[in-house]
Scaffold this motif. Structure first.
Motif, mmCIF file in Angstrom:
data_model
loop_
_atom_site.group_PDB
_atom_site.id
_atom_site.type_symbol
_atom_site.label_atom_id
_atom_site.label_comp_id
_atom_site.label_asym_id
_atom_site.label_seq_id
_atom_site.Cartn_x
_atom_site.Cartn_y
_atom_site.Cartn_z
ATOM 1 N N VAL A 1 0.814 -1.225 0.000
ATOM 2 C CA VAL A 1 0.000 0.000 0.000
ATOM 3 C C VAL A 1 0.847 1.275 0.000
ATOM 4 O O VAL A 1 0.554 2.197 -0.764
ATOM 5 C CB VAL A 1 -1.028 -0.012 1.151
ATOM 6 N N LEU B 1 -6.899 2.196 0.995
ATOM 7 C CA LEU B 1 -6.209 2.911 -0.079
ATOM 8 C C LEU B 1 -7.210 3.491 -1.076
ATOM 9 O O LEU B 1 -7.123 4.660 -1.459
ATOM 10 C CB LEU B 1 -5.242 1.964 -0.789
ATOM 11 N N GLN C 1 0.241 3.992 -2.790
ATOM 12 C CA GLN C 1 -0.346 5.254 -2.351
ATOM 13 C C GLN C 1 0.394 6.455 -2.927
ATOM 14 O O GLN C 1 -0.214 7.487 -3.202
ATOM 15 C CB GLN C 1 -0.373 5.327 -0.831
#
Length: 99
Positions: free
Chosen positions: A13, A48, A17
């Motif tokens: 993530v 996310l 991101q």
């Protein structure tokens, strides 16, 4: 457009991101997140996606989600997010969507 491949989990993530934040940073951004190449996602992927959508909407933009795998759609449904994202089957459908 942000196309994500492979796995979306707690370890991936932060890297993903960076890309979703860049895509949602401009005012009025029209972002498409394509999950079709994603093999696995967990609940951190939902965070996310919610963050990316919130950022786009806060800047008067929008986020369209392309997601066709039945397992991914079930996860969105179980989390109560399917109606929020209204996932589409193809990028072409996402490009045509006005809202």
């Amino acid at each position: 457009m942000v196309e994500i491949r492979g796995t979306i989990d707690l370890t991936t993530v932060p890297e993903i991101q960076v890309h979703t934040d860049a895509a949602t940073a401009p005012h009025g951004a029209q972002v498409i997140v394509d999950l079709r190449p994603v093999q696995f996602l967990d609940c951190s992927a939902l965070g996310l996606l919610c963050r990316a959508r919130r950022r786009a909407v806060e800047r008067d933009g929008r986020l369209a989600l392309v997601c066709a795998r039945p397992w991914h759609l079930r996860i969105l449904e179980a989390a109560g997010l399917r109606e929020l994202f209204h996932p589409l089957a193809t990028v072409e459908e996402a490009l045509k969507r006005k809202h």
